[in-house]
Design a protein around this motif. Structure first.
Motif, short mmCIF file in Angstrom:
data_model
loop_
_atom_site.label_atom_id
_atom_site.label_comp_id
_atom_site.label_asym_id
_atom_site.label_seq_id
_atom_site.Cartn_x
_atom_site.Cartn_y
_atom_site.Cartn_z
N ARG A 220 -2.13 16.24 43.35
CA ARG A 220 -2.66 15.60 44.56
C ARG A 220 -2.78 16.60 45.71
N HIS A 224 -6.25 17.76 47.49
CA HIS A 224 -6.43 17.11 48.78
C HIS A 224 -7.42 17.80 49.70
N ALA A 232 -5.71 10.63 48.45
CA ALA A 232 -4.72 10.24 49.45
C ALA A 232 -3.77 9.18 48.90
N GLY A 233 -4.30 8.28 48.09
CA GLY A 233 -3.46 7.25 47.49
C GLY A 233 -3.24 7.48 46.01
N ARG A 240 3.69 11.12 51.04
CA ARG A 240 2.35 10.98 51.60
C ARG A 240 1.94 12.29 52.26
#
Length: 278
Positions: A220, A224, A232-233, A240
């Motif tokens: 992730r 990103h 993002a999710g 996060r």
């Protein structure tokens, strides 16, 4: 190029044993279902909805498939005596590990592709807008997960002489990352260090760093900068991503994490495989 011959053999074995066709059918149907259900609400679906739906579902399924088809690939040949036969031919143990990895990844690539074709086709037919760039990015993230979990499963398979241990180790990896027990490890450590009582106060920074060492978080964080809205999710990735990135969420650190999860299991498994008798 002995590893390439072994990779072709590995892929052919998956086709001959119908493993390839079963996975093609199953994952293809899942892709059709994703496209159909997203197409139920075309008015509220955005261009990235189909890509995110595929990422969410296959972020869970791809590691399971990779672990399942790879955990017995080398150790299974060891127990049946096939490895002994291969090593009498001009194949080294390094070629066997490299060929097995390439063959398993070829299988993963082929079985994933139809889902990422069928889902957007069905969704688009039902009026959902599709962004091909985001869709391709979603596939690459899932392919990256396949690279990692195939490497982990093959690392276990080359490390042990027992198919039971290999299956148990792969199931442990499933629990650790797919069922997200990884995030519970810092809590357990803090519980012990706190005198077997629940820790209180602010969370130390090392807990956040530990969470970002997960392969899901690494991928992730790596994706990103290019696909912020898509990942993002990202499912199963601890923590996060905020507007100001700490050093342990920077793409360079994330790239090291991802590379380590691919290289280290294979290297450790190969070293054990190279230094033990069949």
């Amino acid at each position: 190029m002995g590893w390439l011959q072994l990779a072709r053999k590995d892929f052919t074995d998956a086709r001959r044993e119908r493993q390839l066709y079963y996975l093609l059918g199953l994952l293809g149907v899942i892709g059709l279902a994703i496209g159909y259900f997203i197409g139920e609400t075309p008015d509220i679906a955005s261009e990235g909805t189909t890509a995110f739906g595929l990422l969410s579902v296959f972020g869970f399924l791809a590691p399971i498939v990779a672990l399942t088809i790879s955990q017995a690939d080398v150790v299974g040949k060891r127990t049946t005596g096939e490895l002994s036969v291969l090593l009498t031919l001009p194949f080294s143990r390094r070629s066997i590990v490299a060929g097995s990895y390439a063959g398993r990844m070829a299988v993963m690539t082929v079985v994933l592709l139809p889902a990422f074709v069928f889902a957007p086709l069905v969704a688009a037919f039902r009026g959902v807008p599709i962004d091909p760039v985001v869709l391709a990015g979603s596939f690459l993230v899932i392919w990256g997960l396949s690279l990692i979990f195939t490497a982990i499963a093959l690392g276990i398979s080359t490390f042990t002489k027992s198919t039971t241990v290999s299956a148990g180790g792969s199931f442990g990896i499933f629990l650790l990352f797919v069922m997200n027990l990884w995030v519970a490890i810092p809590t357990g450590i803090r519980f012990v260090l706190n005198g077997l009582s629940l820790p209180t106060g602010p969370q130390p920074e090392w807990v956040s760093i530990f969470g970002q060492l997960s392969p899901f978080a690494g991928l992730r964080n790596l994706a990103h900068p290019v696909l912020p809205d898509l990942v993002a999710g990202f499912p199963l990735a601890p923590g996060r991503i905020g507007e100001s990135l700490p050093w342990y969420q920077e793409p360079v650190f994330a790239g090291i994490v991802v590379l380590a999860w691919i290289v280290l299991p294979l290297a450790i498994g190969y070293y054990r495989f190279q230094t033990t008798d069949l």
